[in-house]
Structure formats: structure tokens, C-alpha cells
Design an enzyme around this catalytic site. Sequence first.
Site, PDB file in Angstrom:
ATOM      1  CG  ASN A   6      -1.840   1.161   1.295  1.00 12.47           C
ATOM      2  OD1 ASN A   6      -1.430   2.286   1.056  1.00 12.47           O
ATOM      3  ND2 ASN A   6      -3.091   0.921   1.628  1.00 12.47           N
ATOM      4  CG  HIS A   9       1.417   6.303   4.830  1.00 14.17           C
ATOM      5  ND1 HIS A   9       0.135   6.785   4.846  1.00 14.17           N
ATOM      6  CD2 HIS A   9       1.568   5.610   5.983  1.00 14.17           C
ATOM      7  CE1 HIS A   9      -0.457   6.401   5.950  1.00 14.17           C
ATOM      8  NE2 HIS A   9       0.386   5.675   6.660  1.00 14.17           N
ATOM      9  NE  ARG A  17       6.352  21.677   3.129  1.00 12.66           N
ATOM     10  CZ  ARG A  17       7.615  22.034   3.037  1.00 12.66           C
ATOM     11  NH1 ARG A  17       8.148  22.305   1.875  1.00 12.66           N
ATOM     12  NH2 ARG A  17       8.360  22.122   4.111  1.00 12.66           N
ATOM     13  CG  HIS A  42      -8.325   3.959   0.967  1.00 15.11           C
ATOM     14  ND1 HIS A  42      -8.521   3.806   2.326  1.00 15.11           N
ATOM     15  CD2 HIS A  42      -9.552   4.266   0.448  1.00 15.11           C
ATOM     16  CE1 HIS A  42      -9.798   4.015   2.606  1.00 15.11           C
ATOM     17  NE2 HIS A  42     -10.435   4.310   1.486  1.00 15.11           N
ATOM     18  NE  ARG A  44      -9.566   8.145   4.091  1.00 15.39           N
ATOM     19  CZ  ARG A  44      -9.674   7.258   5.076  1.00 15.39           C
ATOM     20  NH1 ARG A  44      -8.785   6.305   5.220  1.00 15.39           N
ATOM     21  NH2 ARG A  44     -10.666   7.334   5.932  1.00 15.39           N
ATOM     22  NE  ARG A  48      -7.854  11.187   5.267  1.00 13.62           N
ATOM     23  CZ  ARG A  48      -8.242  10.561   6.378  1.00 13.62           C
ATOM     24  NH1 ARG A  48      -7.375   9.841   7.059  1.00 13.62           N
ATOM     25  NH2 ARG A  48      -9.466  10.679   6.823  1.00 13.62           N
ATOM     26  CD  GLU A  69      -7.113  -0.404   1.168  1.00 11.93           C
ATOM     27  OE1 GLU A  69      -7.349   0.607   1.861  1.00 11.93           O
ATOM     28  OE2 GLU A  69      -6.247  -1.228   1.455  1.00 11.93           O
ATOM     29  CB  THR A 100      -9.215   1.333   7.186  1.00  7.36           C
ATOM     30  OG1 THR A 100      -8.832   1.910   5.942  1.00  7.36           O
ATOM     31  CG2 THR A 100     -10.537   0.613   7.029  1.00  7.36           C
ATOM     32  CD  GLU A 150      -7.150  -6.346   3.209  1.00  7.59           C
ATOM     33  OE1 GLU A 150      -7.483  -5.890   2.097  1.00  7.59           O
ATOM     34  OE2 GLU A 150      -6.392  -5.729   3.993  1.00  7.59           O
ATOM     35  CG  HIS A 190      -5.346  -2.114   9.270  1.00  8.78           C
ATOM     36  ND1 HIS A 190      -5.042  -1.394  10.388  1.00  8.78           N
ATOM     37  CD2 HIS A 190      -5.839  -1.230   8.377  1.00  8.78           C
ATOM     38  CE1 HIS A 190      -5.355  -0.127  10.177  1.00  8.78           C
ATOM     39  NE2 HIS A 190      -5.842   0.007   8.966  1.00  8.78           N
ATOM     40  N   GLY A 191      -1.836  -2.960   9.993  1.00  9.47           N
ATOM     41  CA  GLY A 191      -0.965  -2.850  11.163  1.00  9.47           C
ATOM     42  C   GLY A 191       0.204  -3.823  11.191  1.00  9.47           C
TER      43      GLY A 191
HETATM   44  N1  PXP Z   1      -5.925  -3.282   4.413  1.00  9.44           N
HETATM   45  C1  PXP Z   1      -6.807  -2.256   4.398  1.00  9.44           C
HETATM   46  C2  PXP Z   1      -8.217  -2.539   4.019  1.00  9.44           C
HETATM   47  C3  PXP Z   1      -6.412  -0.954   4.734  1.00  9.44           C
HETATM   48  O1  PXP Z   1      -7.311   0.049   4.700  1.00  9.44           O
HETATM   49  C4  PXP Z   1      -5.067  -0.719   5.054  1.00  9.44           C
HETATM   50  C5  PXP Z   1      -4.594   0.678   5.389  1.00  9.44           C
HETATM   51  O2  PXP Z   1      -4.810   1.535   4.353  1.00  9.44           O
HETATM   52  C6  PXP Z   1      -4.184  -1.801   5.036  1.00  9.44           C
HETATM   53  C7  PXP Z   1      -4.634  -3.080   4.736  1.00  9.44           C
HETATM   54  C8  PXP Z   1      -2.729  -1.647   5.331  1.00  9.44           C
HETATM   55  O3  PXP Z   1      -2.578  -1.279   6.670  1.00  9.44           O
HETATM   56  P1  PXP Z   1      -1.174  -0.706   7.151  1.00  9.44           P
HETATM   57  O4  PXP Z   1      -0.971   0.587   6.441  1.00  9.44           O
HETATM   58  O5  PXP Z   1      -1.346  -0.560   8.620  1.00  9.44           O
HETATM   59  O6  PXP Z   1      -0.143  -1.731   6.777  1.00  9.44           O
END
Ligand code: PXP
Length: 236
Positions: A6, A9, A17, A42, A44, A48, A69, A100, A150, A190-191
Amino acid sequence: MKLSVNIDHIATIRQARMANEPDPVYAAALAEMGGADGITIHLRQDRRHIQERDVEILRRVIKSKLNMEMAVSMDMVKIALKYKPDMCTLVPEAKDEVTTSGGLDVIMFTEKIQEVAGNLLAAGISVSLFIDPGIDNIKACHRLGIRTIELNTGEYAKNSGSNYARLELEKLKKAVTYAKKLNFALLAGHGLTYQNIKPIAAITEIEELNIGHSIIANAAFLGLKEAVARMKEMLN
Ligand code: PXP
């Protein structure tokens, strides 16, 4: 096990900026060179980080799979149909959340999900639902005819090392066993970090992990290609 990176970031830094660098398109290329099997973004509703321009260019240039996403919204469906990512992952989206913050409530939003998923599937786009690892959620996805889910590893990840995380890991494993019996294609994320990935990577039924924050954070020090390669090594 496959890895979808992903790159939101990278766009977060750019948007801080309102500039034109760093470019998520470059990030996607480096992630692929590091071994990424897919690129996740993603888009959004508040834009953002990822912008429509990113979706458009990424769709044309990446060699791996593009997973977009998106919120469960017909406006987002229009965008998906325009750019045709390989897969759309439906996620809950709240205005004030930092990221999320949990899985979709598939039972509460069944009709909306059915409408959105139906339109995407009819256009040949795969659909995955991001859900918390509960049996009722999995049953609801099955009733909807969804083939890919997922599982949210967020609760496991943010409590890692604790007893609570051990319970969450058991919950994830039970969900995986149940979903596999129903023939779901299983993804998770996630995480996840280099520190907490091992027990998740050991669940062989999971086909692919979706990882963003930790890889991009480490990329600041290691470079993105290396940060992706290290994670990919830990998945196998
Ligand atoms: N899966 C989904 C559905 C998410 O929304 C995100 C974060 O955007 C991730 C996985 C990845 O999570 P992380 O950025 O914490 O690795």
C-alpha cells in the site's frame, strides 16, 4: 505468500505540501522491483492522499496487480469503472479516522454492498471485502456471493505481544479455517510490521497480505525497494 504494498503514505507526504513529489508512481515501480506482487491504493472520498491522477497513471504503468480500496459508494463505483483496477477492496470510510478503523459491517450494509459489488463484478473487476475476523461476517459475505475477503489484522497487530493479541490470533485462525471451508480466497492486513508478521505469515491459507504503513516508514531509512524485499522475505 503474496505481498501487496500500500503506497498511500507516499501520497500523504506529497499532499502535506500539495507538491508533485514524492510520486506514488515511482513508489509503485520500486515496490515491484523489491518483489511486490501487487500495489494497493485507497482513493478516499476526501482525497487526503491518493488522487484520481494516481489511479489513472498507475493503472497504465504497473506490471503487477492494482488493488483499489474504496468506500461503499456508487460515486466510487463510477471511478472504478473508468480506471478498471484488477480488484476493488470495499472498506468502511469515516471522515475523522486516521486510517481504516475496522472492518465493514456486512450485515448492516448488505444492500449497499450488494449494489456496489454487483456493479464492479459485472464490469469484470474482482471484489474483496475488508472484514473483522468474525464467523457471522464471513457467513454474510458468503450469502452475498463474494469470493474474496481481507481479514482485518489490526486488533492483533496493535496489541502485539499481549494476551489479547494471542486471542486475536486465535480468532483470525478460526476465521481462516471457516472461510477456507467456504472456498474464499483469503487476504489479510492492517498494522503488520517486521516485528509482528511471523505468526500471520505462518497461516498458509492466506494468499496475500496487504501492508502499507510499516513498509513506507522503513523505506525512509532503507529505501523502498529494500523495505519491500525485507518484508517479502519474511512472508516466505
Ligand atoms: N488493508 C486495508 C483494508 C487498509 O485500509 C489498510 C490501510 O490503508 C491496510 C490493509 C494496510 O494497513 P497498514 O498501512 O497498517 O499496513
